[in-house]
Each structure stands twice: as C-alpha cells, then as structure tokens.
Design a protein around this motif. Structure first.
Motif, PDB file in Angstrom:
ATOM      1  N   HIS A  22      22.291  34.638   3.943  1.00 48.80           N
ATOM      2  CA  HIS A  22      22.164  33.859   2.799  1.00 48.80           C
ATOM      3  C   HIS A  22      21.830  34.651   1.290  1.00 48.80           C
ATOM      4  CE1 HIS A  22      22.288  29.957   4.803  1.00 48.80           C
ATOM      5  NE2 HIS A  22      21.388  30.465   5.649  1.00 48.80           N
ATOM      6  N   SER A  23      22.556  34.206   0.395  1.00 49.74           N
ATOM      7  CA  SER A  23      22.569  35.017  -0.687  1.00 49.74           C
ATOM      8  C   SER A  23      21.236  34.606  -1.679  1.00 49.74           C
ATOM      9  CB  SER A  23      23.687  34.657  -1.827  1.00 49.74           C
ATOM     10  OG  SER A  23      24.891  35.071  -1.132  1.00 49.74           O
ATOM     11  N   ALA A  24      20.643  35.611  -2.263  1.00 44.71           N
ATOM     12  CA  ALA A  24      19.692  35.166  -3.157  1.00 44.71           C
ATOM     13  C   ALA A  24      20.533  34.565  -4.355  1.00 44.71           C
ATOM     14  CB  ALA A  24      18.893  36.412  -3.609  1.00 44.71           C
ATOM     15  N   ASN A  25      19.710  34.068  -5.362  1.00 40.89           N
ATOM     16  CA  ASN A  25      20.372  33.325  -6.386  1.00 40.89           C
ATOM     17  C   ASN A  25      20.246  34.413  -7.418  1.00 40.89           C
ATOM     18  OD1 ASN A  25      20.339  30.686  -5.475  1.00 40.89           O
ATOM     19  ND2 ASN A  25      18.337  30.258  -6.311  1.00 40.89           N
ATOM     20  N   LEU A  26      21.665  34.617  -8.330  1.00 41.48           N
ATOM     21  CA  LEU A  26      21.899  35.284  -9.286  1.00 41.48           C
ATOM     22  C   LEU A  26      21.119  34.839 -10.326  1.00 41.48           C
ATOM     23  CD1 LEU A  26      25.556  36.134  -8.797  1.00 41.48           C
ATOM     24  CD2 LEU A  26      23.594  37.659  -8.280  1.00 41.48           C
ATOM     25  N   PRO A  27      20.822  35.590 -11.414  1.00 38.74           N
ATOM     26  CA  PRO A  27      20.156  35.258 -12.697  1.00 38.74           C
ATOM     27  C   PRO A  27      20.881  34.259 -13.427  1.00 38.74           C
ATOM     28  CG  PRO A  27      20.151  37.688 -12.750  1.00 38.74           C
ATOM     29  CD  PRO A  27      21.035  37.284 -11.642  1.00 38.74           C
ATOM     30  N   GLU A  28      20.403  33.258 -13.866  1.00 37.26           N
ATOM     31  CA  GLU A  28      20.870  32.281 -14.565  1.00 37.26           C
ATOM     32  C   GLU A  28      21.845  32.897 -15.654  1.00 37.26           C
ATOM     33  OE1 GLU A  28      19.803  27.857 -16.958  1.00 37.26           O
ATOM     34  OE2 GLU A  28      18.156  28.889 -16.041  1.00 37.26           O
ATOM     35  N   GLY A  29      22.926  32.194 -15.950  1.00 37.92           N
ATOM     36  CA  GLY A  29      23.738  32.608 -17.103  1.00 37.92           C
ATOM     37  C   GLY A  29      24.572  33.678 -16.797  1.00 37.92           C
ATOM     38  N   THR A  30      24.565  34.300 -15.434  1.00 37.26           N
ATOM     39  CA  THR A  30      25.576  35.413 -14.825  1.00 37.26           C
ATOM     40  C   THR A  30      26.961  34.923 -15.160  1.00 37.26           C
ATOM     41  OG1 THR A  30      23.819  36.332 -13.449  1.00 37.26           O
ATOM     42  CG2 THR A  30      26.091  36.943 -13.191  1.00 37.26           C
ATOM     43  N   PRO A  31      27.921  35.778 -15.828  1.00 37.61           N
ATOM     44  CA  PRO A  31      29.127  35.162 -16.016  1.00 37.61           C
ATOM     45  C   PRO A  31      29.986  35.062 -14.811  1.00 37.61           C
ATOM     46  CG  PRO A  31      28.631  36.919 -17.715  1.00 37.61           C
ATOM     47  CD  PRO A  31      27.541  36.906 -16.556  1.00 37.61           C
ATOM     48  N   GLN A  32      30.933  34.159 -14.862  1.00 40.30           N
ATOM     49  CA  GLN A  32      31.872  34.075 -13.376  1.00 40.30           C
ATOM     50  C   GLN A  32      33.112  34.763 -13.942  1.00 40.30           C
ATOM     51  OE1 GLN A  32      32.283  30.082 -12.465  1.00 40.30           O
ATOM     52  NE2 GLN A  32      30.261  29.650 -12.580  1.00 40.30           N
ATOM     53  N   VAL A  33      33.898  35.215 -12.878  1.00 37.95           N
ATOM     54  CA  VAL A  33      34.958  35.976 -12.891  1.00 37.95           C
ATOM     55  C   VAL A  33      36.028  35.249 -13.226  1.00 37.95           C
ATOM     56  CG1 VAL A  33      36.527  37.574 -11.791  1.00 37.95           C
ATOM     57  CG2 VAL A  33      34.288  37.929 -11.552  1.00 37.95           C
ATOM     58  N   ARG A  34      36.847  35.118 -14.226  1.00 44.95           N
ATOM     59  CA  ARG A  34      37.819  34.398 -14.822  1.00 44.95           C
ATOM     60  C   ARG A  34      38.773  35.114 -15.559  1.00 44.95           C
ATOM     61  NH1 ARG A  34      38.968  29.258 -13.625  1.00 44.95           N
ATOM     62  NH2 ARG A  34      40.547  27.991 -15.279  1.00 44.95           N
ATOM     63  N   GLY A  35      40.158  34.812 -15.312  1.00 50.64           N
ATOM     64  CA  GLY A  35      40.899  35.573 -16.090  1.00 50.64           C
ATOM     65  C   GLY A  35      41.637  34.700 -17.201  1.00 50.64           C
ATOM     66  N   TYR A  36      42.538  35.076 -17.887  1.00 53.66           N
ATOM     67  CA  TYR A  36      43.315  34.191 -18.996  1.00 53.66           C
ATOM     68  C   TYR A  36      44.427  33.249 -18.328  1.00 53.66           C
ATOM     69  CZ  TYR A  36      45.633  32.682 -23.034  1.00 53.66           C
ATOM     70  OH  TYR A  36      46.255  31.853 -24.127  1.00 53.66           O
ATOM     71  N   ASP A  37      44.390  32.114 -18.655  1.00 53.86           N
ATOM     72  CA  ASP A  37      45.498  30.965 -18.197  1.00 53.86           C
ATOM     73  C   ASP A  37      46.566  30.975 -19.240  1.00 53.86           C
ATOM     74  OD1 ASP A  37      46.752  28.898 -17.036  1.00 53.86           O
ATOM     75  OD2 ASP A  37      45.133  27.538 -17.113  1.00 53.86           O
ATOM     76  N   PHE A  38      47.554  31.634 -18.852  1.00 50.79           N
ATOM     77  CA  PHE A  38      48.790  31.394 -19.841  1.00 50.79           C
ATOM     78  C   PHE A  38      49.367  30.184 -19.656  1.00 50.79           C
ATOM     79  CE2 PHE A  38      48.378  36.000 -19.149  1.00 50.79           C
ATOM     80  CZ  PHE A  38      48.603  36.455 -20.513  1.00 50.79           C
ATOM     81  N   ASN A  39      49.063  29.140 -18.889  1.00 52.32           N
ATOM     82  CA  ASN A  39      49.429  27.777 -19.056  1.00 52.32           C
ATOM     83  C   ASN A  39      49.003  27.228 -20.533  1.00 52.32           C
ATOM     84  OD1 ASN A  39      50.765  27.321 -16.838  1.00 52.32           O
ATOM     85  ND2 ASN A  39      48.946  27.304 -15.596  1.00 52.32           N
ATOM     86  N   GLN A  40      47.992  27.841 -20.948  1.00 51.22           N
ATOM     87  CA  GLN A  40      47.441  27.512 -22.299  1.00 51.22           C
ATOM     88  C   GLN A  40      48.220  27.852 -23.365  1.00 51.22           C
ATOM     89  OE1 GLN A  40      43.360  28.597 -22.554  1.00 51.22           O
ATOM     90  NE2 GLN A  40      42.569  27.572 -20.566  1.00 51.22           N
ATOM     91  N   GLY A  41      49.428  28.471 -23.255  1.00 48.60           N
ATOM     92  CA  GLY A  41      50.139  29.380 -24.311  1.00 48.60           C
ATOM     93  C   GLY A  41      49.401  30.556 -24.551  1.00 48.60           C
ATOM     94  N   VAL A  42      49.849  31.522 -25.437  1.00 43.75           N
ATOM     95  CA  VAL A  42      49.425  32.687 -25.905  1.00 43.75           C
ATOM     96  C   VAL A  42      48.448  32.613 -27.259  1.00 43.75           C
ATOM     97  CG1 VAL A  42      49.956  35.251 -26.315  1.00 43.75           C
ATOM     98  CG2 VAL A  42      51.237  33.788 -24.839  1.00 43.75           C
TER      99      VAL A  42
END
Length: 322
Positions: A22-42
C-alpha cells in the motif's frame, strides 16, 4: 508436503506484500502528470504551461518557462517612489534601471544556427539587459550580414570540405569566402580604431569594439546592430579566440598598436550585477559565458534571484536559485 505447502504460502504472502504494498499519501498539492490536449486547439501559452506536468525533461523546460516569466514580471514592475525621486544612474553603460537586470549568455553555435534570430528579437525589443558571448558569437552574426551560412550534414568530412574552401560547424556549412569578405569589411574599421586611439585618446575594450562593429554593420538583421542601438552592452573577454583574433593578428603587422582593455570591461560587467535591483540569468551553453555571468552575480549575492541553464550535461553542479 504439508511443510512445503506452508513455506510456499508464506513466501506467497511476502511476495504479495512486496508487490502490492500500500502506498503512503503524497504531499497535498503534488502535481499530476498530464500533457497538452490538442482537442482544445493550439493555445501556445497553455501548451508551454503543460510542459511542467508532462514529466521527464519537459518538466525542467516548464520550470525554465516559469523562471523566465518571473524575470519578465519583475523587469516591468514600476519603480518605487523613492527610486523615482532619486534618478541618479551609476550604471557605466547608461542603461535605464528596471526591476530585474536580465543577463543573457550564449555560445557561438547559437548565433551560427537559427537561434540567432530569436536572440536578435530579444535584443531588438530591449527584453534583456546584458549579453555575454564568445568571439564566434560576435563574428558569426556579422559574417551572416555579409554572406549566408548553409545547411549541410554532420557526417560531411573536413578532409574533403577544406580543400574546397568549405568550413563545417556541426551540420552547417560556411564558405571560406565569407571570412574573406569579413576581413575586407573589418580591416578599415580596425585602422579607424587605431587612429581614434592615437589621436583622440579612445580607450577600446572588447565591449566598445563590439558596439562599434554593430554600428558599422548597420544591418537590422544583426544582433549587435540592435545591441548598440539600444545601449545593451556585449561582453566577450575572449574576443581574440576566433576569426576576429585572426584578423586582429594580421592587422597588427599592417598597422600595429591597437589595445583592448579587458580590465575596464570586467568592471563594467560586474557593476551590472552590483547596481541591479534584482538579477536574472539565462545561460545557453557553458564554459566562459556561464562562468563570466555567474561570477558577476557573485559580486553582490551568492546566487541571482532567478537562473535558467540550458546545456547538454547532467545537473552535477548543484546550482540552485534562491
């Protein structure tokens, strides 16, 4: 058999504990990995912001974008009433004081390549305050105003190019005629510099010489045309380490006596940091240009307020901005 079964069950339990721990909780506010969604246009602003959460080297690039944006925000901050009431400018380069003095250093390959046009844009629009580069970073800009550089290939062999008067910089090709044109352009300027030194008492430094060359080239495609026009000092303590050095050497036999004072220049450079309200460093490459800017900022503090390093080596130096 029963003992074997019990041992196997025990091992299985330990394996499950190890694999499905089981994982320990990461610090609150740790950024999540997410790339750019080109469906939003450029949207370039959002695209650059997304680098921070993309992971790997993109995250470091995203951090660099944030640091440089912070420099820009500080640079355009209005001066305090006290500063407005005391307009005395001690800067020997006579640059208007802003909220952040931005030092830009780059090696010669940046000018040899198409990055030159980006640097020219920054200088043209007064977005940086101090430039530090190598001899090649100066002469390649001026030579490009006289004749073009061409695209080649990294695999081209020097032993085949050189007999044909072609020089290779990575995958870039520079005809030797370009340097011949550079000599024809430069020699009369060196003659005039010697004359002004001897008759008017002009004390030349590498930065003053670069400003003079920027004025003489008189070409808006040049980085140094805009640097002298906007009073942005350009420091190059190893100005003789390149074609410029060759030309100065040849000229010294035709018309000897030119003196370039590097002591005055180190005073002028260091004072850019000493007199800065805040400072930021953008370093493209390493070696002389990095050391020269970093050392200037050591004159007043252990680190600049913001710093961004672009290079090909791992981060083994431990440099951390405040």
């Amino acid at each position: 058999d029963r003992d074997m079964d019990m041992m196997a069950a025990d091992c299985t339990t330990k394996s499950l504990d190890a694999v499905l721990r089981h994982s320990a909780n990461l610090p609150e506010g740790t950024p999540q990995v997410r790339g750019y969604d080109f469906n939003q246009g450029v949207d370039y602003n959002t695209l650059l912001q997304s680098y921070y959460t993309s992971g790997f080297q993109a995250t470091n690039f995203g951090k660099a974008v944030h640091e440089i944006n912070t420099m820009i925000e500080k640079k355009v901050e209005p001066q305090s009433p006290e500063e407005d009431e005391n307009p005395i400018n001690l800067n020997p380069c006579e640059r208007e004081r802003t909220g952040c003095t931005i030092f830009l250093g780059y090696t010669s390959n940046m000018i040899s390549s198409g990055i030159r046009e980006t640097i020219r844009y920054l200088v043209q629009h007064n977005m940086v305050d101090v430039l530090v580069t190598t001899a090649g970073g100066v002469e390649e800009d001026l030579i490009k105003c006289l004749a073009p550089t061409y695209l080649g290939d990294f695999s081209l062999r020097g032993r085949e190019l050189r007999p044909n008067g072609i020089n290779r910089i990575g995958n870039l090709l520079v005809p030797n005629n370009n340097y011949c044109k550079f000599e024809d352009w430069l020699m009369p300027i060196l003659d005039q510099m010697v004359l002004e030194q001897n008759t008017e008492g002009v004390k030349w430094t590498p930065s003053k010489m670069i400003a003079r060359l920027g004025k003489e080239i008189n070409n808006p495609e040049s980085v140094y045309y805009w640097a002298q026009k906007n009073n942005i000092p350009v420091f190059s303590p190893a100005l003789t380490d390149g074609s410029l050095g060759d030309m100065i050497y040849f000229h010294s036999y035709k018309n000897p006596g030119l003196v370039l004072d590097i002591v005055e220049d180190i005073r002028r450079l260091n004072l850019q940091a000493v007199l800065a309200k805040k400072s930021g460093m953008i370093i493209l490459g390493g070696g002389l240009i990095k050391h020269h800017i970093a050392n200037a900022n050591l004159m007043v503090t252990t680190t600049p307020d913001e710093a961004v390093f672009f290079g090909e080596t791992e981060n083994l130096l431990g440099w951390q901005p405040k």
